[in-house]
Design a protein around this motif. Structure first.
Motif, mmCIF file in Angstrom:
data_model
loop_
_atom_site.group_PDB
_atom_site.id
_atom_site.type_symbol
_atom_site.label_atom_id
_atom_site.label_comp_id
_atom_site.label_asym_id
_atom_site.label_seq_id
_atom_site.Cartn_x
_atom_site.Cartn_y
_atom_site.Cartn_z
ATOM 1 N N TRP A 70 14.116 -0.050 13.329
ATOM 2 C CA TRP A 70 13.775 1.126 12.776
ATOM 3 C C TRP A 70 13.451 0.912 11.109
ATOM 4 O O TRP A 70 12.589 1.328 10.297
ATOM 5 N N SER A 71 14.467 -0.025 10.490
ATOM 6 C CA SER A 71 14.375 -0.333 8.917
ATOM 7 C C SER A 71 12.914 -1.081 9.024
ATOM 8 O O SER A 71 12.082 -0.717 8.028
ATOM 9 N N LEU A 72 12.536 -1.665 9.897
ATOM 10 C CA LEU A 72 11.435 -2.853 9.771
ATOM 11 C C LEU A 72 10.088 -1.653 9.932
ATOM 12 O O LEU A 72 9.112 -1.899 9.111
ATOM 13 N N VAL A 73 10.212 -0.753 10.817
ATOM 14 C CA VAL A 73 9.247 0.235 11.074
ATOM 15 C C VAL A 73 8.914 1.057 9.734
ATOM 16 O O VAL A 73 7.686 1.176 9.234
ATOM 17 N N ILE A 74 10.109 1.317 9.468
ATOM 18 C CA ILE A 74 9.924 2.406 8.126
ATOM 19 C C ILE A 74 9.418 1.191 6.928
ATOM 20 O O ILE A 74 8.556 1.993 6.154
ATOM 21 N N ALA B 260 5.948 2.369 5.137
ATOM 22 C CA ALA B 260 5.967 2.888 3.831
ATOM 23 C C ALA B 260 4.866 1.906 2.810
ATOM 24 O O ALA B 260 4.225 2.167 1.968
ATOM 25 N N GLY B 261 5.298 0.496 3.039
ATOM 26 C CA GLY B 261 4.570 -0.586 2.436
ATOM 27 C C GLY B 261 3.034 -0.178 2.707
ATOM 28 O O GLY B 261 2.286 -0.223 1.775
ATOM 29 N N GLY B 262 2.656 0.038 3.846
ATOM 30 C CA GLY B 262 1.211 0.149 4.395
ATOM 31 C C GLY B 262 0.541 1.131 3.665
ATOM 32 O O GLY B 262 -0.396 1.139 3.112
ATOM 33 N N ILE B 263 1.287 2.554 3.816
ATOM 34 C CA ILE B 263 0.761 3.630 3.068
ATOM 35 C C ILE B 263 0.540 3.603 1.785
ATOM 36 O O ILE B 263 -0.183 4.003 1.013
ATOM 37 N N GLY B 264 1.873 3.167 1.031
ATOM 38 C CA GLY B 264 1.838 2.728 -0.453
ATOM 39 C C GLY B 264 0.658 1.839 -0.870
ATOM 40 O O GLY B 264 -0.180 2.171 -1.758
ATOM 41 N N GLY B 265 0.542 0.977 -0.016
ATOM 42 C CA GLY B 265 -0.644 -0.080 -0.523
ATOM 43 C C GLY B 265 -1.961 0.665 -0.523
ATOM 44 O O GLY B 265 -2.830 0.431 -1.446
ATOM 45 N N ALA B 266 -2.299 1.343 0.597
ATOM 46 C CA ALA B 266 -3.448 1.963 0.671
ATOM 47 C C ALA B 266 -3.648 2.874 -0.213
ATOM 48 O O ALA B 266 -4.671 3.070 -1.178
ATOM 49 N N ILE B 267 -2.512 3.862 -0.816
ATOM 50 C CA ILE B 267 -2.753 4.858 -1.539
ATOM 51 C C ILE B 267 -2.939 4.111 -3.148
ATOM 52 O O ILE B 267 -3.568 4.570 -3.864
ATOM 53 N N GLY B 268 -2.480 3.234 -3.304
ATOM 54 C CA GLY B 268 -1.990 2.423 -4.538
ATOM 55 C C GLY B 268 -3.633 1.758 -4.639
ATOM 56 O O GLY B 268 -4.206 1.742 -5.927
#
Lengths: 205, 124
Positions: free
Chosen positions: A115-119, A123-131
């Motif tokens: 679950w930590s990996l998924v989260i 979060a990294g993916g969405i953060g990267g896209a928004i950034g």
């Protein structure tokens, strides 16, 4: 008293009993009720034959007669027994679930890790896209003064958006697998612990 | 006599005497044997089992339930549901382990019958 009120009273008397067991007892009586009705007995007769729902609950759970004194008053130990039954199954739902989960600690650790990996990935993916989107805007703004620098920022930003989307998709894919595994884990924990409890109760008898 | 009866009662299952009278303990043990005997030929359901046992001994629905549950937990009985008259009915079927337990019950019961005959004869 009607069938409905009798069953309601029985359910209420089985408050301390685990839900699964209480449902099984109610199904048993519901089936008996239907069979008796089909054999020609009236609702009133059936309820009379079953008896007081509290006493029924006591007999079904403890397998012995309810202790009454000579004046026909239920003895205190009967109350104590049913109360101890409720204590057995109480203790806070959250605490009970946590204890069950921790009993299967290797699975628990694996589940937490996944679950930590998924989260983290999500979060990294969405953060990267928004950034990336933010960087695109910054890049375009820079293009006014330094077109080469601005363009390279826009390029990097687009790459960041792409990578972010890919990571988010991968995270979503893993999320579905981890969710399914977690459901199975909860199922095993629930059934293993209820089987163990049954066995323990049986040995205690 | 009490010790003989005590030996009969837990024939099928491990039981203790805490909080139970001899009658209750004896009835429990006998009931388990009776239920296994009832479903020996073919699977049966709650109402039918009680109906079959009533001529032999006083048994209520609430007395039968823990017995069925115990037999099921010990693997002596299997359960399945089947549709009947637009509703589900739970059937109880004896397992191979249940057959073995019933045979063991019968053997021990024979011994008790001998002793009981002796006691009854002694009164005459």
């Amino acid at each position: 008293m009607t069938k409905y009120t009798w069953e309601k009273a029985l359910r209420s008397s089985l408050k301390g009993v685990p839900q699964e067991e209480a449902d099984s007892i109610l199904d048993y009586y519901s089936e008996l009720f239907a069979d008796k009705a089909e054999s020609g007995q009236t609702e009133k007769e059936i309820i009379k034959s079953f008896g007081n729902p509290y006493d029924v609950a006591y007999r079904v759970v403890y397998g012995v007669e309810v202790p009454y004194n000579s004046s026909g008053i239920r003895q205190p130990q009967a109350e104590k027994y049913l109360n101890s039954s409720s204590q057995k199954s109480s203790g806070g739902i959250g605490g009970k679930i946590l204890i069950r989960l921790l009993l299967f600690w290797p699975f628990f650790i694996v589940a937490v890790t996944l679950w930590s990996l998924v989260i983290g990935l999500g979060a990294g993916g969405i953060g990267g896209a928004i950034g990336g989107i933010g960087m695109v805007i910054v890049g375009f703004m820079q293009m006014g003064g330094n077109s080469v620098g601005g363009l390279s920022v826009v390029g990097l930003a687009i790459a960041s958006i792409g990578v972010g989307i890919i990571i988010t998709l991968v995270a979503f894919f893993i999320f579905k697998i981890v969710l399914r595994l977690t459901q199975k884990y909860f199922f095993i924990v629930k059934h293993k612990t209820s089987n163990n409890n049954n066995r323990r109760n049986n040995n205690n008898e | 006599m009490y010790s003989i009866m005590c030996s009969v009662a837990p024939l099928v299952t491990k039981t203790s005497f805490s909080g139970e009278t001899m009658d209750e303990q004896l009835k429990k043990g006998l009931l388990e044997g009776c239920v296994l005997r009832c479903i020996r030929g073919q699977p049966s359901y709650g109402y039918k089992i009680i109906d079959d046992l009533l001529p032999l001994l006083e048994v209520s629905e609430s007395t039968l339930y823990p017995v069925l549950k115990r037999l099921e937990t010990q693997g002596l009985v299997n359960t399945y549901t089947q549709e009947y008259n637009g509703r589900l009915r739970k059937y109880y079927a004896i397992t191979s382990l249940g057959i073995m337990a019933l045979d063991s019950f019968r053997e021990k019961a024979q011994k008790v019958i001998k002793i009981t005959d002796f006691i009854i004869g002694g009164n005459q």
